[in-house]
Design a protein around this motif. Structure first.
Motif, PDB file in Angstrom:
ATOM      1  N   TRP A 178       0.855  -1.177   0.000  1.00 18.33           N
ATOM      2  CA  TRP A 178       0.000   0.000   0.000  1.00 18.33           C
ATOM      3  C   TRP A 178       0.899   1.238   0.000  1.00 18.33           C
ATOM      4  O   TRP A 178       2.074   1.163   0.339  1.00 18.33           O
ATOM      5  N   PHE A 179       0.333   2.355  -0.373  1.00 16.53           N
ATOM      6  CA  PHE A 179       1.004   3.629  -0.113  1.00 16.53           C
ATOM      7  C   PHE A 179      -0.024   4.743  -0.205  1.00 16.53           C
ATOM      8  O   PHE A 179      -1.076   4.613  -0.834  1.00 16.53           O
ATOM      9  N   VAL A 180       0.283   5.848   0.481  1.00 16.79           N
ATOM     10  CA  VAL A 180      -0.638   6.976   0.607  1.00 16.79           C
ATOM     11  C   VAL A 180      -0.126   8.128  -0.247  1.00 16.79           C
ATOM     12  O   VAL A 180       1.080   8.366  -0.325  1.00 16.79           O
ATOM     13  N   VAL A 181      -1.046   8.838  -0.889  1.00 16.00           N
ATOM     14  CA  VAL A 181      -0.686  10.003  -1.678  1.00 16.00           C
ATOM     15  C   VAL A 181      -1.489  11.208  -1.215  1.00 16.00           C
ATOM     16  O   VAL A 181      -2.585  11.074  -0.667  1.00 16.00           O
ATOM     17  N   GLU A 182      -0.918  12.389  -1.436  1.00 16.61           N
ATOM     18  CA  GLU A 182      -1.638  13.650  -1.326  1.00 16.61           C
ATOM     19  C   GLU A 182      -1.786  14.209  -2.731  1.00 16.61           C
ATOM     20  O   GLU A 182      -0.804  14.250  -3.483  1.00 16.61           O
ATOM     21  N   VAL A 183      -3.000  14.639  -3.075  1.00 16.35           N
ATOM     22  CA  VAL A 183      -3.285  15.120  -4.419  1.00 16.35           C
ATOM     23  C   VAL A 183      -3.834  16.533  -4.342  1.00 16.35           C
ATOM     24  O   VAL A 183      -4.736  16.825  -3.551  1.00 16.35           O
ATOM     25  N   SER A 184      -3.280  17.407  -5.179  1.00 15.12           N
ATOM     26  CA  SER A 184      -3.818  18.751  -5.354  1.00 15.12           C
ATOM     27  C   SER A 184      -4.263  18.866  -6.807  1.00 15.12           C
ATOM     28  O   SER A 184      -3.582  18.364  -7.709  1.00 15.12           O
ATOM     29  N   GLY A 185      -5.409  19.497  -7.046  1.00 20.50           N
ATOM     30  CA  GLY A 185      -5.875  19.594  -8.420  1.00 20.50           C
ATOM     31  C   GLY A 185      -7.261  20.185  -8.537  1.00 20.50           C
ATOM     32  O   GLY A 185      -7.786  20.786  -7.590  1.00 20.50           O
ATOM     33  N   SER A 186      -7.866  20.000  -9.696  1.00 23.63           N
ATOM     34  CA  SER A 186      -9.210  20.514  -9.971  1.00 23.63           C
ATOM     35  C   SER A 186     -10.234  19.413  -9.733  1.00 23.63           C
ATOM     36  O   SER A 186     -10.199  18.372 -10.388  1.00 23.63           O
ATOM     37  N   VAL A 187     -11.125  19.650  -8.782  1.00 21.65           N
ATOM     38  CA  VAL A 187     -12.144  18.665  -8.437  1.00 21.65           C
ATOM     39  C   VAL A 187     -13.240  18.677  -9.492  1.00 21.65           C
ATOM     40  O   VAL A 187     -13.739  19.736  -9.886  1.00 21.65           O
ATOM     41  N   THR A 188     -13.611  17.482  -9.971  1.00 25.02           N
ATOM     42  CA  THR A 188     -14.681  17.339 -10.952  1.00 25.02           C
ATOM     43  C   THR A 188     -15.776  16.462 -10.361  1.00 25.02           C
ATOM     44  O   THR A 188     -15.656  15.956  -9.240  1.00 25.02           O
ATOM     45  N   LEU A 189     -16.840  16.239 -11.111  1.00 23.13           N
ATOM     46  CA  LEU A 189     -17.908  15.365 -10.639  1.00 23.13           C
ATOM     47  C   LEU A 189     -17.444  13.919 -10.524  1.00 23.13           C
ATOM     48  O   LEU A 189     -18.016  13.130  -9.783  1.00 23.13           O
ATOM     49  N   ASP A 190     -16.411  13.539 -11.264  1.00 22.57           N
ATOM     50  CA  ASP A 190     -15.948  12.153 -11.264  1.00 22.57           C
ATOM     51  C   ASP A 190     -14.710  11.928 -10.412  1.00 22.57           C
ATOM     52  O   ASP A 190     -14.282  10.794 -10.247  1.00 22.57           O
ATOM     53  N   GLY A 191     -14.082  12.971  -9.924  1.00 21.11           N
ATOM     54  CA  GLY A 191     -12.864  12.801  -9.155  1.00 21.11           C
ATOM     55  C   GLY A 191     -12.043  14.056  -9.168  1.00 21.11           C
ATOM     56  O   GLY A 191     -12.516  15.128  -8.800  1.00 21.11           O
ATOM     57  N   ILE A 192     -10.791  13.961  -9.633  1.00 25.52           N
ATOM     58  CA  ILE A 192      -9.898  15.112  -9.593  1.00 25.52           C
ATOM     59  C   ILE A 192      -8.863  15.008 -10.702  1.00 25.52           C
ATOM     60  O   ILE A 192      -8.334  13.929 -10.973  1.00 25.52           O
ATOM     61  N   ILE A 193      -8.598  16.129 -11.381  1.00 25.03           N
ATOM     62  CA  ILE A 193      -7.514  16.231 -12.347  1.00 25.03           C
ATOM     63  C   ILE A 193      -6.311  16.745 -11.575  1.00 25.03           C
ATOM     64  O   ILE A 193      -6.290  17.886 -11.128  1.00 25.03           O
ATOM     65  N   ALA A 194      -5.296  15.914 -11.403  1.00 25.68           N
ATOM     66  CA  ALA A 194      -4.196  16.231 -10.500  1.00 25.68           C
ATOM     67  C   ALA A 194      -3.245  17.243 -11.111  1.00 25.68           C
ATOM     68  O   ALA A 194      -2.806  17.090 -12.254  1.00 25.68           O
ATOM     69  N   THR A 195      -2.908  18.275 -10.350  1.00 24.23           N
ATOM     70  CA  THR A 195      -1.833  19.188 -10.734  1.00 24.23           C
ATOM     71  C   THR A 195      -0.545  18.861  -9.989  1.00 24.23           C
ATOM     72  O   THR A 195       0.533  19.191 -10.443  1.00 24.23           O
ATOM     73  N   ARG A 196      -0.663  18.203  -8.824  1.00 20.90           N
ATOM     74  CA  ARG A 196       0.513  17.718  -8.096  1.00 20.90           C
ATOM     75  C   ARG A 196       0.126  16.493  -7.277  1.00 20.90           C
ATOM     76  O   ARG A 196      -0.977  16.443  -6.712  1.00 20.90           O
ATOM     77  N   ILE A 197       1.058  15.513  -7.211  1.00 21.73           N
ATOM     78  CA  ILE A 197       0.860  14.314  -6.397  1.00 21.73           C
ATOM     79  C   ILE A 197       2.131  14.093  -5.588  1.00 21.73           C
ATOM     80  O   ILE A 197       3.236  14.082  -6.136  1.00 21.73           O
ATOM     81  N   ASP A 198       1.974  13.910  -4.276  1.00 20.52           N
ATOM     82  CA  ASP A 198       3.098  13.599  -3.391  1.00 20.52           C
ATOM     83  C   ASP A 198       2.858  12.256  -2.716  1.00 20.52           C
ATOM     84  O   ASP A 198       1.718  11.903  -2.372  1.00 20.52           O
TER      85      ASP A 198
END
Length: 629
Positions: A178-198
């Motif tokens: 397993w691993f955990v991510v932090e995602v920053s981006g544009s939230v949509t009705l289906d999820g998120i378009i990521a601009t950064r992932i850590d």
């Protein structure tokens, strides 16, 4: 505000980014919300978007001075004065600023709040470009596109000197399940378009620990009739006596379409429990002063003309309009709108422009560089001019993948380097380069995507811009559904203006002096997909089947996984890992390759004791085959 789930919203699975990138131009770019005072003299400015550069900071093209007195609020922690070091490229921030006497925008407050944090799973590479793709976090689909910035903690798992989607799956590491991510981006009705992932080292989400909760932002799909849970996309979040509601919310006031942020824990059975729920602030929940001007550029994600008032969703920004019918035909397209804020806090739009579709791409070696003119010319004679609107990156070294200015980029590249670019053609027929990258090494091949500008007599070739393309009887041809065809069938379908995708094959002589010759190893494909994120031609009905193959037939190029019969087409992408597994080590080809070009029988590529992940369309035709994680 509510957006009906029946609103038209597209699966966002390929190519370009949620934000356009700029490195110092003074105009606002995609993703920005910029608010002006009277007469367009911006005394106060509000901007929301991805960080695209530092030296002060750039938020989608606007430069903000970060002073010692600038308050940086990071993830709900106490504000830090002048805390620029807390911020990272690609993070979505909200900037409140004042205009100084010399015209500079001076940031008063910068706020960052992660959009999604949790365990990553369900990795699905894009069929056309496996360096891009989607995965899941807390049931929300995360889209990794060409503009997503990947954090420094990701390893080069496939040792190709480039950190991309293929390196995200931390479970591929022998020591991790397993691993955990932090995602920053544009939230949509289906999820998120990521601009950064850590990548995050701690698991989190433990119900016995306070403060380690996961985070999720999104639109509520449904609320249980007894108010004990709500759903967002593919995940249900339980509500119990310990759930804290903020902003006047309660379990009984939650409703479909609410845009919320939830902090959640995960119990021993894997169920998510909402610890805290609050509304996500929008331009309407915290509006600028009436009479202020505004500009917004972004992707139209949804249009709802059934609600009163009508609503549109642009790059995660929800706007209420008296009449939104004008936007119905532009879901999935990038737009620019401007106007003023009315007395009721709602925007009155007085300008609406649609950005051109991005339908040009090239992979080729550099033939010449003109630093004074700011241009690069490739072997095919394609002139690439990166500008402030371009996403410019040097990916030739794993240790240095930062964004840079076009001028900095041009001082780094050399003749013979492999260059990759994507562009759009504007209404004046100018080519606008949105992405330019240098990558490590070159295999001598070239590829081009673009609209056909002319045909050569007797089906001998055609022109794509200034590139003359010659074809022959041994060229592999594919129609716009990816099916193999012959030269006659290809040219019967081909019209001027159609987008084509071309690959030269290994012979370096086929890419020179402004000409491309598609020999035996070359391919020509009519493109039904222009590689623009969010367009109606994106594949939205694909599924992934995982398991060991049986009943493999070379005659029909079919096999079974469980009860699913799967057909392999000429254009099916075979992952590099499939080749190395089949032949016990490095082989040729050593990259993701179309089945027809690989030229190996299916029975030799697929092993009955190996588990594969196969992306298929509704008819059971394979889009891509990779080794299952």
């Amino acid at each position: 505000m509510r957006i009906s789930r029946t609103a038209s919203i597209l699966a966002l699975t390929v190519a370009l980014a949620s934000c356009k990138i700029d490195f110092g131009a003074e105009d606002e770019e995609v993703g920005d919300i910029v608010v002006y005072g009277e007469d367009d003299a911006p005394a106060e400015i509000v901007a929301q978007g991805a960080i695209t550069g530092f030296g002060s900071i750039y938020v989608n093209g606007r430069r903000f001075e970060v002073l010692d007195t600038t308050s940086v609020e990071f993830e709900g922690q106490n504000a830090v004065l002048g805390g620029q070091s807390l911020l990272k490229l690609g993070q979505i921030v909200r900037v409140e600023a004042s205009q100084s006497g010399n015209g500079d925008a001076e940031a008063n407050t910068i706020v960052f709040d992660v959009d999604l944090r949790g365990i990553a799973s369900g990795f699905s590479p894009n069929a056309n470009d496996p360096g891009l793709g989607t995965f899941s976090v807390l049931g929300q689909e995360v889209t990794v596109d060409a503009f997503t910035v990947l954090g420094e903690d990701f390893e080069d798992l496939n040792a190709d000197s480039v950190i991309d989607f293929r390196d995200l799956d931390g479970t591929a590491s022998p020591s991790a399940d397993w691993f955990v991510v932090e995602v920053s981006g544009s939230v949509t009705l289906d999820g998120i378009i990521a601009t950064r992932i850590d990548k995050i080292e701690e698991r989190g989400g433990d119900v016995t620990i306070i403060g380690d909760e996961y985070d999720v932002k999104g639109f509520i799909d449904s609320v249980a009739t007894d108010f004990t849970s709500f759903t967002m996309n593919a995940e249900t979040f339980a509500i119990d006596g310990g759930t804290l509601f903020l902003d006047g919310l309660s379990a009984s006031t939650l409703s479909e379409g609410d845009f919320i942020e939830a902090k959640v824990d995960r119990d021993g059975s894997g169920n998510y429990i909402a610890v805290e729920v609050e509304r996500v602030e929008t331009i309407e929940s915290n509006p600028p002063a009436a009479g202020s001007g505004f500009e917004i550029e972004g992707l139209v994600q949804a249009v709802d003309i059934t609600s009163n008032p009508n609503t549109i969703l642009v790059n995660g920004v929800l706007l209420s309009l008296d009449d939104a019918t004008l936007f119905q035909g532009f879901v999935g397209r990038r737009i620019f709108i401007s106007g003023t804020i009315g007395a009721d806090g709602r925007p009155d739009i007085d300008q609406f422009d649609v950005e051109p579709i991005n339908n040009v791409a090239i992979v080729d070696e550099v033939a010449s560089i003109d630093t004074a003119a700011g241009t690069i010319v490739t072997r095919l004679g394609v002139e690439i001019t990166p500008t402030g609107d371009s996403r410019v990156r040097d990916l030739s070294s794993q240790d240095d993948t930062t964004l840079m200015t076009p001028a900095e980029f041009l001082t780094r590249i050399n003749v013979g380097d492999e260059i990759r670019g994507r562009a759009s053609i504007d209404t004046s027929q100018n080519t606008i380069w949105t992405q330019v990258q240098r990558v490590a090494g070159s295999d001598g091949t070239c590829s081009v995507m673009g609209p056909v500008s002319g045909r050569i007599a007797n089906n001998q070739g055609f022109n794509v811009g200034d590139v003359t393309v010659s074809v022959g009887a041994f060229t592999s041809f594919y129609d716009d559904e990816g099916n193999a065809t012959d030269i006659a069938g290809f040219f019967d379908e081909l019209d001027v203006g159609d987008t084509v995708q071309l690959f030269s094959g290994q012979d370096t002589a086929t890419c020179s002096n402004g000409a491309m010759t598609l020999s035996e190893a070359g391919t020509a494909s009519l493109s039904a997909d222009d590689n623009v994120v969010g367009n109606a031609d994106d594949p939205i009905e694909t599924t992934t089947v995982v398991g060991t193959p049986s009943e493999i037939s070379d005659a029909g190029n079919v096999f079974m996984i469980g009860d699913q019969e799967i057909s392999v087409l000429s254009g099916t992408v075979i992952g590099a890992s499939v080749f190395s597994t089949a032949f016990g080590g490095p082989t040729t080809p050593n990259t993701d390759t179309a089945f027809a070009i690989a030229d190996w029988p299916l029975s030799q590529l697929l092993l009955s004791n190996v588990s594969y992940a196969v992306e298929i369309d509704p008819s059971g035709q394979a889009i891509s085959i990779t080794i299952a994680a």
